[in-house]
Design an enzyme around this catalytic site. Structure first.
Site, PDB file in Angstrom:
ATOM      1  N   SER A 138      -3.715  10.229  -4.715  1.00 54.83           N
ATOM      2  CA  SER A 138      -3.467  10.125  -3.267  1.00 54.83           C
ATOM      3  C   SER A 138      -4.221  11.259  -2.585  1.00 54.83           C
ATOM      4  O   SER A 138      -4.546  12.266  -3.234  1.00 54.83           O
ATOM      5  CB  SER A 138      -1.967  10.292  -2.999  1.00 54.83           C
ATOM      6  N   TYR A 151       6.091  14.945  -3.856  1.00 50.67           N
ATOM      7  CA  TYR A 151       5.046  13.929  -4.057  1.00 50.67           C
ATOM      8  C   TYR A 151       3.670  14.607  -4.138  1.00 50.67           C
ATOM      9  O   TYR A 151       2.858  14.276  -5.000  1.00 50.67           O
ATOM     10  CB  TYR A 151       5.120  12.942  -2.893  1.00 50.67           C
TER      11      TYR A 151
HETATM   12  N1  LIG Z   1       0.554   3.038   0.190  1.00 47.38           N
HETATM   13  C1  LIG Z   1       0.054   4.237   0.431  1.00 47.38           C
HETATM   14  O1  LIG Z   1      -0.018   4.689   1.591  1.00 47.38           O
HETATM   15  C2  LIG Z   1      -0.485   5.074  -0.716  1.00 47.38           C
HETATM   16  C3  LIG Z   1      -1.339   6.141  -0.408  1.00 47.38           C
HETATM   17  C4  LIG Z   1      -1.839   6.930  -1.442  1.00 47.38           C
HETATM   18  C5  LIG Z   1      -1.501   6.651  -2.747  1.00 47.38           C
HETATM   19  N2  LIG Z   1      -0.662   5.603  -3.027  1.00 47.38           N
HETATM   20  C6  LIG Z   1      -0.338   5.365  -4.418  1.00 47.38           C
HETATM   21  O2  LIG Z   1      -0.731   4.057  -4.762  1.00 47.38           O
HETATM   22  C7  LIG Z   1       0.066   3.605  -5.855  1.00 47.38           C
HETATM   23  C8  LIG Z   1       0.569   2.209  -5.561  1.00 47.38           C
HETATM   24  O3  LIG Z   1       1.469   2.250  -4.472  1.00 47.38           O
HETATM   25  P1  LIG Z   1       1.541   1.090  -3.356  1.00 47.38           P
HETATM   26  O4  LIG Z   1       1.159   1.698  -2.082  1.00 47.38           O
HETATM   27  O5  LIG Z   1       0.872  -0.116  -3.846  1.00 47.38           O
HETATM   28  O6  LIG Z   1       3.135   0.900  -3.249  1.00 47.38           O
HETATM   29  P2  LIG Z   1       4.096  -0.211  -3.871  1.00 47.38           P
HETATM   30  O7  LIG Z   1       3.720  -1.550  -3.367  1.00 47.38           O
HETATM   31  O8  LIG Z   1       5.467   0.292  -3.638  1.00 47.38           O
HETATM   32  O9  LIG Z   1       3.729  -0.169  -5.405  1.00 47.38           O
HETATM   33  C9  LIG Z   1       4.258   0.752  -6.316  1.00 47.38           C
HETATM   34  C10 LIG Z   1       4.374   0.028  -7.631  1.00 47.38           C
HETATM   35  O10 LIG Z   1       4.827   0.951  -8.626  1.00 47.38           O
HETATM   36  C11 LIG Z   1       5.796   0.294  -9.418  1.00 47.38           C
HETATM   37  N3  LIG Z   1       6.723   1.262  -9.951  1.00 47.38           N
HETATM   38  C12 LIG Z   1       7.519   2.134  -9.289  1.00 47.38           C
HETATM   39  N4  LIG Z   1       8.265   2.831 -10.139  1.00 47.38           N
HETATM   40  C13 LIG Z   1       7.948   2.379 -11.377  1.00 47.38           C
HETATM   41  C14 LIG Z   1       8.396   2.698 -12.691  1.00 47.38           C
HETATM   42  N5  LIG Z   1       9.341   3.620 -12.923  1.00 47.38           N
HETATM   43  N6  LIG Z   1       7.849   2.035 -13.732  1.00 47.38           N
HETATM   44  C15 LIG Z   1       6.882   1.101 -13.527  1.00 47.38           C
HETATM   45  N7  LIG Z   1       6.435   0.752 -12.321  1.00 47.38           N
HETATM   46  C16 LIG Z   1       6.960   1.391 -11.261  1.00 47.38           C
HETATM   47  C17 LIG Z   1       6.493  -0.695  -8.482  1.00 47.38           C
HETATM   48  O11 LIG Z   1       6.962  -1.824  -9.217  1.00 47.38           O
HETATM   49  P3  LIG Z   1       8.498  -1.998  -9.679  1.00 47.38           P
HETATM   50  O12 LIG Z   1       9.342  -1.553  -8.517  1.00 47.38           O
HETATM   51  O13 LIG Z   1       8.607  -3.440 -10.006  1.00 47.38           O
HETATM   52  O14 LIG Z   1       8.651  -1.131 -10.891  1.00 47.38           O
HETATM   53  C18 LIG Z   1       5.375  -1.118  -7.552  1.00 47.38           C
HETATM   54  O15 LIG Z   1       4.739  -2.312  -7.976  1.00 47.38           O
HETATM   55  C19 LIG Z   1       1.168   4.644  -6.045  1.00 47.38           C
HETATM   56  O16 LIG Z   1       0.848   5.513  -7.108  1.00 47.38           O
HETATM   57  C20 LIG Z   1       1.143   5.408  -4.731  1.00 47.38           C
HETATM   58  O17 LIG Z   1       1.634   6.723  -4.884  1.00 47.38           O
HETATM   59  C21 LIG Z   1      -0.167   4.808  -2.030  1.00 47.38           C
END
Ligand SMILES: NC(=O)c1ccc[n+]([C@@H]2O[C@H](COP(=O)([O-])OP(=O)(O)OC[C@H]3O[C@@H](n4cnc5c(N)ncnc54)[C@H](OP(=O)(O)O)[C@@H]3O)[C@@H](O)[C@H]2O)c1
Length: 253
Positions: A138, A151
């Site tokens: 991130s 985070y």
């Molecule tokens: N959206 C943003 O603004 C943003 C910005 C920078 C970085 N990111 C990073 O991008 C990545 C993806 O996030 P996203 O934005 O796509 O959000 P998201 O839709 O909430 O996706 C997060 C995914 O992680 C999985 N997850 C959470 N806890 C888990 C666990 N204990 N074991 C296995 N899977 C787990 C969730 O699936 P389940 O709940 O089914 O386990 C979900 O599919 C993350 O690492 C996040 O920190 C996001």
């Protein structure tokens, strides 16, 4: 034949948002893909959306669960070529109110989850002379932000982990890089906006403006833009790129 045909990819957190976009992009390029996460329904939806994607539940904070994921991938696909450590979670809290339980939960899923995924990935790639490992960190891994100290600490750790593993594997043909998105339109962003509205009384438009204040382009990143950078790192001409943290953030960092 796609440029990734014959390759098998594992995408953690592949049931939604960025992970689902990455899984589809890799499958469109010809890879077979295993999406993993805790919610089977969400994974099945992604698997149904495109041929070449299969679903396997896994909790990245549980070492046995991660081992079982990589064992099943080895059994079903003969190993793994591309590992995307994408699973993550974020919750905001002022540092003064950040309790130890929230700290541990955030480090566990974002940092220990990435460690367990890369660790199992390295073992599964033993004897391969080509591989790609990518962590989804991130912009919070590159600079500090208020209300997310836990985070930010976890994502800074993910980048350090990525850089170190990259150095160890540099001569092996396996590259290891981090991608650092800014705020990206996924369910995680929806939760962040809801939280800002809840805590401050702002409406959605005001909350959106508040989150975009630090973004020079003044817009959210799309999951496909993150997925495209993953595809590029997996492509034929990216073999010299390793140990990097690539910001996909509209110039924020
Ligand atoms: N959206 C943003 O603004 C943003 C910005 C920078 C970085 N990111 C990073 O991008 C990545 C993806 O996030 P996203 O934005 O796509 O959000 P998201 O839709 O909430 O996706 C997060 C995914 O992680 C999985 N997850 C959470 N806890 C888990 C666990 N204990 N074991 C296995 N899977 C787990 C969730 O699936 P389940 O709940 O089914 O386990 C979900 O599919 C993350 O690492 C996040 O920190 C996001």
């Amino acid at each position: 034949m796609g440029k990734l045909s014959g390759k098998h990819a594992v995408v953690t957190g592949g049931g939604s948002g960025v992970g689902a976009a990455i899984a589809r992009k890799l499958a469109e390029a010809g890879a077979t893909v295993t999406v993993s996460g805790r919610r089977k329904d969400a994974l099945d939806e992604v698997a149904k959306s495109l041929g070449g994607i299969s679903a396997r539940t896994c909790d990245v904070t549980d070492p046995d669960s991660v081992s079982a994921l990589f064992k099943s991938v080895a059994d079903d696909h003969g190993g793994v070529d591309i590992v995307i450590a994408n699973a993550g979670a974020a919750q905001a809290s002022p540092f003064a109110k950040l309790d130890l339980e929230s700290w541990r939960k955030t480090i566990d899923v974002n940092l220990t989850g990435a460690y367990l995924t890369l660790h199992a990935g390295v073992a599964a790639m033993e004897n391969k002379d080509w591989g790609r490992m990518i962590t989804i960190a991130s912009v919070a891994g590159l600079r500090g932000y208020p209300y997310v100290a836990h985070y930010c600490a976890a994502k800074h750790g993910v980048i350090g982990l990525t850089r170190s593993v990259a150095m160890e594997l540099a001569a092996s043909g396996i590259t290891v890089n981090a991608i650092c998105p800014g705020y990206t339109e996924t369910p995680m962003l929806t939760r962040a906006l809801d939280n800002v509205m809840d805590k401050t009384g702002m409406n959605r438009e005001e909350a959106t403006k508040a989150l975009l204040r630090t973004n020079p382009m003044g817009r959210f990143i799309q999951p496909d833009e993150v997925a495209q950078s993953v595809l590029w790192l997996c492509g034929p001409n990216s073999g010299a790129i390793t140990g990097q943290a690539l910001s996909v953030s509209g110039g924020e960092v």
